[in-house]
Design a protein around this motif. Sequence first.
Motif, PDB file in Angstrom:
ATOM      1  N   GLY A 118      11.031   7.309 -10.284  1.00 23.59           N
ATOM      2  CA  GLY A 118      11.805   8.544 -10.331  1.00 23.59           C
ATOM      3  C   GLY A 118      10.973   9.789 -10.112  1.00 23.59           C
ATOM      4  N   LEU A 119       9.775   9.617  -9.600  1.00 27.72           N
ATOM      5  CA  LEU A 119       8.918  10.762  -9.320  1.00 27.72           C
ATOM      6  C   LEU A 119       9.167  11.270  -7.903  1.00 27.72           C
ATOM      7  CD1 LEU A 119       5.580   9.305 -10.710  1.00 27.72           C
ATOM      8  CD2 LEU A 119       6.870  11.178 -11.738  1.00 27.72           C
ATOM      9  N   GLU A 120       9.058  12.570  -7.716  1.00 26.90           N
ATOM     10  CA  GLU A 120       9.041  13.140  -6.379  1.00 26.90           C
ATOM     11  C   GLU A 120       7.667  12.778  -5.801  1.00 26.90           C
ATOM     12  OE1 GLU A 120      11.489  14.718  -5.002  1.00 26.90           O
ATOM     13  OE2 GLU A 120      10.596  15.710  -3.250  1.00 26.90           O
ATOM     14  N   ALA A 121       7.652  12.063  -4.685  1.00 29.75           N
ATOM     15  CA  ALA A 121       6.371  11.510  -4.244  1.00 29.75           C
ATOM     16  C   ALA A 121       6.100  11.824  -2.787  1.00 29.75           C
ATOM     17  CB  ALA A 121       6.358   9.999  -4.456  1.00 29.75           C
ATOM     18  N   VAL A 122       4.822  12.024  -2.469  1.00 26.55           N
ATOM     19  CA  VAL A 122       4.441  12.368  -1.114  1.00 26.55           C
ATOM     20  C   VAL A 122       3.080  11.734  -0.788  1.00 26.55           C
ATOM     21  CG1 VAL A 122       3.433  14.556  -1.905  1.00 26.55           C
ATOM     22  CG2 VAL A 122       4.085  14.298   0.485  1.00 26.55           C
ATOM     23  N   GLU A 123       2.934  11.319   0.461  1.00 27.21           N
ATOM     24  CA  GLU A 123       1.673  10.730   0.925  1.00 27.21           C
ATOM     25  C   GLU A 123       1.072  11.665   1.967  1.00 27.21           C
ATOM     26  OE1 GLU A 123       2.160   6.763   2.333  1.00 27.21           O
ATOM     27  OE2 GLU A 123       0.031   6.482   2.803  1.00 27.21           O
ATOM     28  N   VAL A 124      -0.201  11.981   1.814  1.00 29.35           N
ATOM     29  CA  VAL A 124      -0.841  12.908   2.756  1.00 29.35           C
ATOM     30  C   VAL A 124      -2.194  12.368   3.204  1.00 29.35           C
ATOM     31  CG1 VAL A 124       0.266  15.010   1.880  1.00 29.35           C
ATOM     32  CG2 VAL A 124      -1.877  14.211   0.858  1.00 29.35           C
ATOM     33  N   ASP A 125      -2.690  12.959   4.286  1.00 25.02           N
ATOM     34  CA  ASP A 125      -4.010  12.629   4.807  1.00 25.02           C
ATOM     35  C   ASP A 125      -5.034  13.528   4.112  1.00 25.02           C
ATOM     36  OD1 ASP A 125      -6.342  12.306   6.215  1.00 25.02           O
ATOM     37  OD2 ASP A 125      -5.422  12.503   8.203  1.00 25.02           O
ATOM     38  N   ALA A 126      -5.901  12.922   3.330  1.00 27.27           N
ATOM     39  CA  ALA A 126      -6.876  13.706   2.564  1.00 27.27           C
ATOM     40  C   ALA A 126      -7.877  14.413   3.461  1.00 27.27           C
ATOM     41  CB  ALA A 126      -7.611  12.804   1.576  1.00 27.27           C
ATOM     42  N   THR A 127      -7.954  14.023   4.710  1.00 24.39           N
ATOM     43  CA  THR A 127      -8.927  14.673   5.590  1.00 24.39           C
ATOM     44  C   THR A 127      -8.324  15.900   6.276  1.00 24.39           C
ATOM     45  OG1 THR A 127      -8.405  13.333   7.534  1.00 24.39           O
ATOM     46  CG2 THR A 127     -10.004  12.432   5.986  1.00 24.39           C
ATOM     47  N   GLN A 128      -7.089  16.197   5.926  1.00 22.66           N
ATOM     48  CA  GLN A 128      -6.418  17.417   6.411  1.00 22.66           C
ATOM     49  C   GLN A 128      -6.085  18.273   5.195  1.00 22.66           C
ATOM     50  OE1 GLN A 128      -6.218  18.038   9.578  1.00 22.66           O
ATOM     51  NE2 GLN A 128      -6.738  16.012  10.386  1.00 22.66           N
ATOM     52  N   PRO A 129      -7.062  19.016   4.694  1.00 18.48           N
ATOM     53  CA  PRO A 129      -6.908  19.676   3.390  1.00 18.48           C
ATOM     54  C   PRO A 129      -5.739  20.648   3.317  1.00 18.48           C
ATOM     55  CG  PRO A 129      -8.914  20.393   4.504  1.00 18.48           C
ATOM     56  CD  PRO A 129      -8.406  19.207   5.249  1.00 18.48           C
ATOM     57  N   GLU A 130      -5.390  21.262   4.433  1.00 20.42           N
ATOM     58  CA  GLU A 130      -4.265  22.206   4.373  1.00 20.42           C
ATOM     59  C   GLU A 130      -2.962  21.465   4.100  1.00 20.42           C
ATOM     60  OE1 GLU A 130      -4.139  25.022   7.549  1.00 20.42           O
ATOM     61  OE2 GLU A 130      -6.228  25.627   7.264  1.00 20.42           O
ATOM     62  N   ARG A 131      -2.833  20.296   4.682  1.00 24.42           N
ATOM     63  CA  ARG A 131      -1.620  19.505   4.410  1.00 24.42           C
ATOM     64  C   ARG A 131      -1.598  19.064   2.947  1.00 24.42           C
ATOM     65  NH1 ARG A 131      -1.666  15.667   9.746  1.00 24.42           N
ATOM     66  NH2 ARG A 131      -1.913  17.383  11.219  1.00 24.42           N
ATOM     67  N   VAL A 132      -2.767  18.723   2.444  1.00 23.91           N
ATOM     68  CA  VAL A 132      -2.837  18.350   1.030  1.00 23.91           C
ATOM     69  C   VAL A 132      -2.395  19.535   0.171  1.00 23.91           C
ATOM     70  CG1 VAL A 132      -4.355  17.614  -0.846  1.00 23.91           C
ATOM     71  CG2 VAL A 132      -4.731  16.735   1.468  1.00 23.91           C
ATOM     72  N   TRP A 133      -2.939  20.713   0.480  1.00 19.25           N
ATOM     73  CA  TRP A 133      -2.636  21.913  -0.315  1.00 19.25           C
ATOM     74  C   TRP A 133      -1.136  22.224  -0.288  1.00 19.25           C
ATOM     75  CZ3 TRP A 133      -0.428  26.708   0.303  1.00 19.25           C
ATOM     76  CH2 TRP A 133      -0.689  27.669  -0.695  1.00 19.25           C
TER      77      TRP A 133
ATOM     78  N   LEU B  31       0.822  -1.212   0.000  1.00 20.00           N
ATOM     79  CA  LEU B  31       0.000   0.000   0.000  1.00 20.00           C
ATOM     80  C   LEU B  31       0.859   1.266   0.000  1.00 20.00           C
ATOM     81  CD1 LEU B  31      -2.822  -1.165   2.431  1.00 20.00           C
ATOM     82  CD2 LEU B  31      -2.733  -1.282  -0.057  1.00 20.00           C
ATOM     83  N   ASP B  32       2.137   1.100  -0.185  1.00 15.51           N
ATOM     84  CA  ASP B  32       3.024   2.257  -0.222  1.00 15.51           C
ATOM     85  C   ASP B  32       3.079   2.804  -1.653  1.00 15.51           C
ATOM     86  OD1 ASP B  32       4.911   4.203   0.078  1.00 15.51           O
ATOM     87  OD2 ASP B  32       6.606   2.800   0.276  1.00 15.51           O
ATOM     88  N   PHE B  33       2.019   3.520  -2.018  1.00 13.35           N
ATOM     89  CA  PHE B  33       1.935   4.010  -3.399  1.00 13.35           C
ATOM     90  C   PHE B  33       2.972   5.091  -3.675  1.00 13.35           C
ATOM     91  CE2 PHE B  33      -2.736   2.661  -3.138  1.00 13.35           C
ATOM     92  CZ  PHE B  33      -2.413   1.390  -3.588  1.00 13.35           C
ATOM     93  N   ALA B  34       3.279   5.890  -2.669  1.00 19.39           N
ATOM     94  CA  ALA B  34       4.318   6.913  -2.873  1.00 19.39           C
ATOM     95  C   ALA B  34       5.654   6.230  -3.161  1.00 19.39           C
ATOM     96  CB  ALA B  34       4.419   7.822  -1.655  1.00 19.39           C
ATOM     97  N   GLY B  35       5.904   5.145  -2.451  1.00 22.74           N
ATOM     98  CA  GLY B  35       7.140   4.401  -2.706  1.00 22.74           C
ATOM     99  C   GLY B  35       7.160   3.838  -4.115  1.00 22.74           C
TER     100      GLY B  35
END
Lengths: 338, 343
Positions: B202-217, B192-196
């Motif tokens: 070779g993509l710059e990748a990040v995983e965030v909590d979609a229920t925290q919209p500011e972190r997503v932004w 389940l490590d999609f960012a990995g």
Amino acid sequence: MTSPVPEPQSVAFGQEIEYRAALREAIRQEMRADPRVILIGEEVGRYGGAYGVSKGLLEEFGEARVLDTPISEAAIVGTAIGAAMTGLRPIAELMYVDFAYLAMDQIANQAAKIRYMFGGQIGVPMVLRATMGTGRSSGAQHSQSLEALFWHTPGLRVALPATVSDAYFLLRQAIHSPDPVVFLEHKALYASKGVLQDQAPPMGVAVSRRPGQHLTLVTYSRQLHHCLQAADELAAEGIEAEVLDLRTLNPLDLETLAQSVRRTGRALIVTEDTLTAGASAELSALIQEACFDYLEEPILRLSGEDIPIPVSPPLEAGSVPSPDRIARAARRLLRRRG
Amino acid sequence: MSETIPVATRLELLRTMIRIRAFEERVGELFLRGETAGSMLHLSVGEEGAAAGIALAMQPGDTFTTHHRGHGIFVARGGDTQRMMAEIAGKITGYCRGKGGSMHIADMSLGHLGANAIVGGGIPAVVGAGLASKTLGQGSVSVAFFGDGAMQQGICFESMNLAALWKLPVVFAAINNQYGMGTRIDRASATLDFAGRARGFGLEAVEVDATQPERVWIAASALIERARAGQGAGFIVANGYRFYGHARKDKSPYRDPAEEAEGRKRDPILNQKNLLIGEGLLTETEYEAFWQAANLEMDAAESFAKQSEWPGLSTMFEDVYDPSSPPPVPVEERLNRVLGGAL
């Protein structure tokens, strides 16, 4: 679609050149004329194309416009779609049309439908070039004639040039088309030579390559040349066959086709495509609808056999129409001639 | 976190999420009353934080494709809710003149290169848009929005590889709502490590909590601006929960009720509301006013959709090809021509 394409100065009209050189010239002229035109596909750059079509283009236009891709057929087509929607005029290449199966979602569900699904907001002005057909013992996955798949799909134009002049002009017209064009190049024609004329009719106009009053040979792509050989053979026996080169299946010039068959009363459709639900089936239905009262005989279809393409040279050659078989079928069609 | 995100954006995230939810709830009601075209209605309730967080991090001129659950993303990108609702109802005034529907809304003027009903089908188009941007110097970034289901599609990986290889101004945005229709993600993917997975391309990748919209932004802004600067393509996976079933009628009997109850507590709108109220940037009254405005907007959208006309039958033959070519001939007209000897 029928808008005239301005003529470049540097092309050697009137000279005999190879089919693949005509294709290369068409791409070169369009890339010179329009910086939005790009070529994208497997081995189109450094390798120069699997059949040498794009030799020299990387050197002239650079890596930004001649893009070698990884072996990712669906992404090649999908990338061309997105680029076409945002300002480029991509020529995407699938090395063999057989590989279209890897990209069919992008071709049939995306490129073909985007204009329609989005209510006409935007089209997908791209060309999808691919090598098709038998003749080099390339086997079941590198030799097919899949034009029926694309012709079956509303939204796609389908071009099948048989001559050097059509290779040049139809490709240039395809690059100017506002709709996606599947452009099928027969592998047995790449090294064939012909005189490059200084003009050709637009897509959607069939051309009579030989006049005749006894029957109509309906064909396109490499089988045009087999039909012309057969027609020569038949002429020696007093049978005059009109040979009609459809050039494009979509748009299809049904009017010219119907006029010819109404005149001759007999039609023999010659394709490399397989028989069942193939291009010849649709052509037969159209001719029947348009010429029912004029037909002297059943419409005959001489197509590829309903088998995968075998490798062994005699088997491969035997699986598609040959001049001899065309002539034989034509004689049978005329067996009751009064 | 708050020092890197303008207050206006923080409030806009909340307002946008409320508009998305109001839109989705309203089209869901229209569906239950039989006022939408067909049953293909996939609501993004619960996923508003991903849609708003990423979409508001984009700039005018940026392009994007979405998936079958894409209403919210387009609302956040400035989509006209009246024309959206009319499209979902199959009316001539809709974005696609009633030919696209819920799953094919598009708007070239806002960079929306189209919603897609094939899982992963719209992903490679952003590679092409990124290529066009780079080749023509457009300065735009193209974002592919898709769900966790598309993370198991080959075209996703072909596209990621190309975008990374060519350092295109492209961002892949996976909204992981945990379910591909009725199949939970851990029954669809061994890892389940999609960012990995994206990093592997070779993509710059990040995983965030979609229920925290500011972190997503914040995460999306960094990826988008990095891509715009020519530093390479990015990937963001935003993890949330699909509050409703796959389509509106699906009551998701395949989900554990306890899991659902827990999942629905992860509400990006309430999270953002509480955050802003806690910091004194929002009052309950202002929050209610956001909802009132959103509901009024959806009232107008609903009545626009209802009052709009159906498309005329002849329009079905339009838009198959460029208008410079003749349209397909209707079947009955062909039949008449055949019998009249005029084909």
